[in-house]
Design a protein around this motif. Structure first.
Motif, short mmCIF file in Angstrom:
data_model
loop_
_atom_site.label_atom_id
_atom_site.label_comp_id
_atom_site.label_asym_id
_atom_site.label_seq_id
_atom_site.Cartn_x
_atom_site.Cartn_y
_atom_site.Cartn_z
N CYS A 139 -13.67 -2.54 3.85
CA CYS A 139 -13.19 -2.08 5.04
C CYS A 139 -13.83 -0.27 5.24
O CYS A 139 -14.19 0.01 4.83
N TYR A 140 -13.50 -0.44 6.14
CA TYR A 140 -13.93 1.11 6.93
C TYR A 140 -12.26 1.51 8.28
O TYR A 140 -11.89 0.90 8.52
N ASP A 161 -14.79 6.67 6.05
CA ASP A 161 -15.33 5.86 5.74
C ASP A 161 -15.55 4.40 5.53
O ASP A 161 -14.50 3.99 5.92
N SER A 162 -16.33 3.79 4.56
CA SER A 162 -15.83 3.22 4.35
C SER A 162 -16.28 3.12 2.46
O SER A 162 -16.42 3.37 2.03
N TYR A 164 -17.52 -0.84 -0.28
CA TYR A 164 -17.47 -2.60 -0.54
C TYR A 164 -16.70 -2.84 -1.72
O TYR A 164 -17.04 -2.66 -2.39
N LEU A 183 -7.23 0.32 8.94
CA LEU A 183 -8.49 0.06 9.05
C LEU A 183 -9.41 -1.44 9.40
O LEU A 183 -8.29 -2.29 9.72
#
Length: 197
Positions: A139-140, A161-162, A164, A183
């Motif tokens: 998600c970013y 921010d991201s 995983y 997102l």
């Protein structure tokens, strides 16, 4: 065999632009130095103009060259237009999900990944309790801020921010902010879980 995307002139687009500009095929033909019959052939996709005629068409119609082209992709590639995206709700979920990637390829196969736009209202979670799924998740954060809560930690993310997550990690997402969070989510093979409404 060449599997690249190929481009060709979009005759219907030329006809549409010509009519929008109030030009007859005769007038357009005179402006670019060809015959009205040739314009008719181009608009019906029966003739492909030379590069010089193509450039004159774009200049006369006041558009970019690329806007007069359409592309053809092989069966392994599928382009999804915005109006074809699926808005999806899942049982028990509070977030809104827009599936941006195609649900299946032209040959009927399911893609190996999905791309979603996820919207979570302020002070809201995506689910009431932690969920676990059998696909990876990236998600970013496009707008706002979120918290990814797992069984052991809380990860705070702001715009840009991201995160995983591997498959089968229990988690839920909370929006602690005062505005909706958006997102971009890239998920592993979610398609067995998704059907069109």
């Amino acid at each position: 065999m060449n599997k690249d995307v190929s481009f060709k002139l979009n005759g219907e687009k030329i006809r549409e632009l010509r009519r929008e500009r109030g030009l007859s095929s005769t007038v357009l033909a005179e402006m670019i130095g060809v015959t009205p019959a040739y314009i008719s052939q181009i608009e019906r996709n029966l003739a492909e103009p030379s590069l010089s005629v193509f450039r004159k068409l774009a200049t006369t119609l006041n558009v970019e060259l690329l806007s007069l082209l359409e592309f053809e992709a092989p069966s392994e590639i599928l382009i999804t237009a915005e109006e074809e995206t699926i808005v999806k709700t899942f049982p028990e979920a509070h977030a809104k999900y827009r599936l941006l990637s195609p649900p299946q390829l032209k040959n009927g196969e399911k893609p190996d990944m999905s791309v979603m736009l996820v919207e979570i209202a302020a002070k809201q979670t995506d689910y009431d309790e932690m969920v676990t799924h059998d696909f990876v998740e990236f998600c970013y954060v496009l707008e706002g801020c979120i918290e990814y809560r797992t069984g052991s930690r809380t990860y705070s993310l702001s715009e840009g921010d991201s995160i995983y997550l591997k498959a089968n990690v229990p988690h839920f997402v909370y929006n602690p902010g005062t505005k909706e969070a958006k997102l971009l989510a890239v998920l592993g093979n979610i398609h067995p879980h998704v059907q069109k409404d």
